[in-house]
Design an enzyme around this catalytic site. Structure first.
Site, mmCIF file in Angstrom:
data_model
loop_
_atom_site.group_PDB
_atom_site.id
_atom_site.type_symbol
_atom_site.label_atom_id
_atom_site.label_comp_id
_atom_site.label_asym_id
_atom_site.label_seq_id
_atom_site.Cartn_x
_atom_site.Cartn_y
_atom_site.Cartn_z
ATOM 1 N N LYS A 31 0.816 -1.215 0.000
ATOM 2 C CA LYS A 31 0.000 0.000 0.000
ATOM 3 C C LYS A 31 0.848 1.262 0.000
ATOM 4 O O LYS A 31 0.394 2.315 -0.452
ATOM 5 C CB LYS A 31 -0.973 -0.019 1.171
ATOM 6 C CG LYS A 31 -2.030 -1.103 0.993
ATOM 7 C CD LYS A 31 -3.183 -0.974 1.953
ATOM 8 C CE LYS A 31 -4.314 -1.926 1.607
ATOM 9 N NZ LYS A 31 -3.975 -3.347 1.794
HETATM 10 C C1 PLP Z 1 -4.562 -4.409 1.161
HETATM 11 C C2 PLP Z 1 -3.808 -5.686 1.034
HETATM 12 C C3 PLP Z 1 -4.200 -6.696 0.133
HETATM 13 C C4 PLP Z 1 -5.439 -6.596 -0.732
HETATM 14 O O1 PLP Z 1 -5.350 -5.605 -1.717
HETATM 15 P P1 PLP Z 1 -6.657 -5.080 -2.489
HETATM 16 O O2 PLP Z 1 -6.195 -3.911 -3.269
HETATM 17 O O3 PLP Z 1 -7.626 -4.684 -1.392
HETATM 18 O O4 PLP Z 1 -7.187 -6.178 -3.328
HETATM 19 C C5 PLP Z 1 -3.421 -7.835 0.029
HETATM 20 N N1 PLP Z 1 -2.320 -8.000 0.794
HETATM 21 C C6 PLP Z 1 -1.921 -7.058 1.683
HETATM 22 C C7 PLP Z 1 -0.716 -7.315 2.509
HETATM 23 C C8 PLP Z 1 -2.643 -5.864 1.837
HETATM 24 O O5 PLP Z 1 -2.236 -4.950 2.723
#
Ligand code: PLP
Length: 475
Positions: free
Chosen positions: A120
């Site tokens: 993220k």
């Molecule tokens: C947010 C997240 C996801 C999922 O991503 P999306 O964009 O919501 O599909 C998967 N793995 C981790 C470690 C995350 O922080």
């Protein structure tokens, strides 16, 4: 470039206008009115670019209301080794998204080398710099209010810390996050970051955020905003690493690759869909879920049946524990040929707590053309995959990436490189790593002893008024 709402009942808007907002006024999600097309010459030119330069090329395709020289400064600052200083032991510190080859034609693309050790950061760090830029230009301020059970809140805080004109009020359930996660957030001493621990569960925190945001007067007076996963700029920023990963795994632009994406809210894989719509030669997009398999069910059956919050499984890949996928509407908008009336009809059912079934329709017939496939993973699969990758490669992968590796292996095609997106570092989920391997992941040395740092957090009851009082006092 204008942005339109999936629901078709909001005026078209420019990038800077939608940057700071969330949903369109009609309840839809913003998308560009058409996807920029990347031809062979441009793709060839982009192949050798470092990350920050590639990011600029892609941002310029989507943004026409920030001067190119300013965008360049933002991209350079965001994707620099100052921000991406943590790399796997042995990783090249100069490369922020290294590709690790596990087996011939089977790779991991590391996306979690940013400050909070999850993918993220890749988008959120860009958002932080863009928010600051646009707010400075407009002489405005924003107070970001959110609720988190871990990854999103810390990524938002590390992106917004120290930024002018931005304050962050982040609610978390008291005592429900790991000591490491608490330390990551609560040890921030920046005066514009406010950690609020709510005596309750994540849902209580989330309900408070909703209640505050639904109070239109309070929202306007205190300029309350959000940085949740439906923000267009986050999806846009994620498009970049699909291009970067493609170039890293191929030697010629005549080749195709597959991507496998551990998915929750469909934000990450939505960026892959957009990269393909722009002309990137992607074969399969493989969607991996955990026990919360709403999306796996859709791609297998054509039925989208969001679950009730109480039906959501609490799993060892918790960032994928979702009951409905907030970005999925963007893909379905394309699937129904951007027919906004059809989209509204489908989401009227979803928003009323129901489901929709595309079987027997022209849309179901169109689905294979988008080349999505899917699979799901269980706790036992996760442990087995973590062990297998450790035994064969001496690499510790986190629980979400393990879901990706498990499902990615099931959907390999001969001669087509498969790239699994690594979404977090193992150290964030030590408990499950210990269960799988009987040992703890190694921490980047910058984070050793982080639990002993002084913490800055205010504890409140699960009360809308107490949270409002903190915002009022600090704005
Ligand atoms: C947010 C997240 C996801 C999922 O991503 P999306 O964009 O919501 O599909 C998967 N793995 C981790 C470690 C995350 O922080």
């Amino acid at each position: 470039m204008k942005y339109i709402s999936t629901r078709g009942q909001s005026p078209a808007a420019s990038f800077c206008d939608i940057l700071l907002g969330g949903l369109a006024p009609d309840g839809g999600l913003y998308l560009p009115e058409s996807y920029p097309q990347i031809g062979a010459a441009e793709l060839a030119e982009w192949r050798e670019l470092p990350y920050h330069a590639l990011a600029l090329k892609i941002l310029l395709k989507f943004i026409d209301d920030i001067p190119a020289c300013d965008l360049k400064a933002i991209a350079d600052r965001t994707y620099s080794s100052n921000v991406y200083r943590f790399c796997r032991p042995g990783g090249d510190a100069g490369e922020i998204t290294p590709l690790t080859t596990l087996e011939p034609d089977f790779h991991l693309l590391e996306l979690s080398n940013g400050p909070t050790l999850a993918f993220k950061d890749m988008a959120m760090q860009l958002l932080g710099n863009m928010f600051e830029y646009v707010l400075d230009k407009r002489g405005e301020t924003i107070n970001i209010l959110g609720a988190t059970s871990g990854d999103t809140g810390s990524a938002a805080e590390y992106a917004m810390r120290g930024k002018h004109n931005v304050k962050v009020f982040m609610l978390s359930p008291e005592g429900k996050m790991s000591a490491f996660q608490r330390a990551q957030m609560y040890s921030l001493q920046d005066p514009n970051i406010f950690n609020i621990a709510v005596r309750g569960m994540f849902d209580d925190a989330q309900d408070i955020v909703k209640a505050v945001s639904n109070d239109a007067d309070f929202k306007a007076k205190y300029r309350i905003g959000a940085v949740n996963s439906i923000n267009w700029a986050r999806v846009m920023a994620q498009v970049v690493y699909y291009f970067k990963g493609y170039f890293a795994a191929t030697s010629s632009n005549d080749q195709e690759v597959g991507f496998c994406v551990p998915s929750g809210n469909f934000g990450n894989i939505c960026a892959g869909h957009i990269a393909r719509m722009m002309g990137l030669p992607i074969a399969r997009l493989v969607l991996a879920t955990n026990e919360n398999d709403v999306l796996d069910e859709f791609f297998k059956s054509g039925i989208y049946r969001p679950r009730a919050a109480a039906e959501t499984h609490v799993t060892s890949s918790p960032s994928m524990d979702i009951s409905k996928a907030s970005n999925f509407e963007r893909f379905v908008f394309d699937l129904v040929g951007r027919d906004t009336a059809k989209l509204r009809e489908l989401w009227a059912q979803v928003d009323a707590g129901g489901a929709f079934d595309l079987r027997g329709t022209e849309y179901f017939a169109a689905l294979p053309g988008y080349r999505f496939v899917s699979g799901s993973s269980s706790h036992a699969d996760r442990l087995a995959t973590i062990r297998d990758v450790w035994n064969r490669h001496q690499i510790m992968i986190d629980t979400h990436t393990a879901d990706g590796v498990k499902v990615g292996r099931e959907h390999r095609e001969a001669g087509v490189p498969m790239i699994v997106l690594e979404t977090a570092q193992a150290v964030k989920f030590s408990e499950t790593l210990r269960e799988a391997l009987g040992r703890d992941p190694v921490r980047p040395k910058e984070l050793e002893g982080i639990e002993n740092l002084p913490q800055r957090v205010e504890v409140v009851d699960a009360s809308v008024d107490q949270v409002k009082a903190i915002i009022t006092r600090n704005c």
